[in-house]
Motif scaffolding. Sequence first.
Motif, short mmCIF file in Angstrom:
data_model
loop_
_atom_site.label_atom_id
_atom_site.label_comp_id
_atom_site.label_asym_id
_atom_site.label_seq_id
_atom_site.Cartn_x
_atom_site.Cartn_y
_atom_site.Cartn_z
N CYS A 64 13.83 -31.39 15.86
CA CYS A 64 14.66 -32.20 15.12
C CYS A 64 14.21 -33.82 14.26
O CYS A 64 13.51 -34.73 14.38
CB CYS A 64 15.89 -32.47 15.84
SG CYS A 64 17.04 -32.69 15.21
N GLU A 65 14.93 -33.53 12.68
CA GLU A 65 14.60 -34.38 11.98
C GLU A 65 14.75 -35.39 12.39
O GLU A 65 14.17 -36.84 12.59
CB GLU A 65 15.03 -34.22 10.51
CG GLU A 65 14.24 -33.05 10.07
CD GLU A 65 14.84 -32.90 8.17
OE1 GLU A 65 15.78 -33.28 8.08
OE2 GLU A 65 13.95 -31.81 7.31
N CYS A 73 21.13 -32.57 15.62
CA CYS A 73 21.59 -32.68 14.53
C CYS A 73 22.35 -31.34 14.83
O CYS A 73 23.86 -30.91 14.40
CB CYS A 73 21.01 -33.73 13.67
SG CYS A 73 19.93 -32.50 12.38
N GLY A 74 21.67 -30.11 14.45
CA GLY A 74 21.78 -28.99 14.96
C GLY A 74 21.71 -28.63 13.48
O GLY A 74 22.11 -27.10 12.99
N CYS A 76 19.20 -29.87 10.53
CA CYS A 76 18.62 -30.40 10.23
C CYS A 76 17.59 -28.75 9.73
O CYS A 76 17.01 -27.80 10.67
CB CYS A 76 17.49 -31.39 10.00
SG CYS A 76 17.19 -30.86 11.76
N CYS A 79 15.89 -27.58 13.08
CA CYS A 79 16.64 -27.48 13.97
C CYS A 79 17.52 -25.48 13.85
O CYS A 79 17.90 -24.83 14.03
CB CYS A 79 18.05 -28.34 14.25
SG CYS A 79 18.19 -29.84 14.84
ZN ZN Z 1 17.98 -31.39 13.43
#
Ligand code: ZN
Length: 387
Positions: A64-65, A73-74, A76, A79
Amino acid sequence: MSYEVTATRRRPKNFLEMTGQEFVITTLQKSIEANRIAHAYLFSGPRGVGKTSTARILAKCLNCEKGPTVTPCGVCPSCVSIAAGSSIDVIEIDGASNTSVNDVRVIRDEVLFAPSSARYKIYIIDEVHMLSNSAFNALLKTIEEPPPYAIFIFATTELHKVPATIRSRCQQFPFRLLHLDEITANLEAAAQELKVNADRDALFWIAKEATGSMRDAYTLFDQVAAFSEGHITLKKIQEKLGLIGEDQISELLALVIGGGHQKVLELIDLILMKGVSVSQLVHDLTDFLRALLLYRSGIRRESLLGFSEERLNREEFTKLTQSQVEIALETMLTLGQRLRENVNLRAEFELTIVRLCNLPYYLGTEELFQKLTQFKEELAQLAVKKN
Ligand SMILES: [Zn+2]
């Protein structure tokens, strides 16, 4: 929107949504938080309990960034692409269809190129036990000295088939079967999402059939939901799938104990005429006897018994001794094995059941010993009287 099967729709997207694997999740979270990232992970356990899902979540956590983080985060690009299975830095390989040494050599060569956009280059290899010996040897070299950005996540349903040399170089995580109540709770949520009414005993039955695998439970749930017209009930399931009710299984055993051959055989006929198969009947009777054995050992938890208490505490069953319950269960287990090679399943089943009607006369070794001792004492007393 296109139809999506429940197992895919409800695939956990982060650690919070995972069911059942507390030990695995907590350990992974702690190591991510402490920035102790291993280069090789080995997830082992039965099918359909969350190994691949956890591998993908771990990949998101690492790439994840905003990461490495335990709460990816889901949203980026990293993700999103991992969730869609399109990330070029997270490579999923099915070990079952890429078993050769050449397949592994490709991995070994590719791993030398750094990840293109993400932090880590992650290989998820499913069913890793299917690799050939030479493939394992080729893989071993790579995981012994991996480039700093490379991470391998192996998943297997058969840990004992993974060579010790590989196992010892991995952080190992044992996944467990899910409990009945965990599966039932997930099914309840799935039904709510679909706005389908579902009776609890119906969902409980589905959960029981899945024997600990969440994926199997969702697959069966979809099948049942498809014919249930908005309301899932146990009765509909029994009718459509040709199943036996708990009450009939319980009744069958009560008749066996009563010793009435004719009534037992007539009930068997009634059940089979409804489209229930002999092997299903044997399977259910075996489950019931197992539950009875556990019940008599003091177990009261319905999720462990698989049957409700009212079915198990019938007066007829109290007449059986412990060893009689054991012998009945053993008989059914043996029958289950024999049925696989027999052509006349029904005759085999009826013969076994008729013989089982003698159950109340069966004595276990211990009881036999007691009876003999008692008999001996009585004889001795008679001899004294005579003299
Ligand atoms: Zn992410």
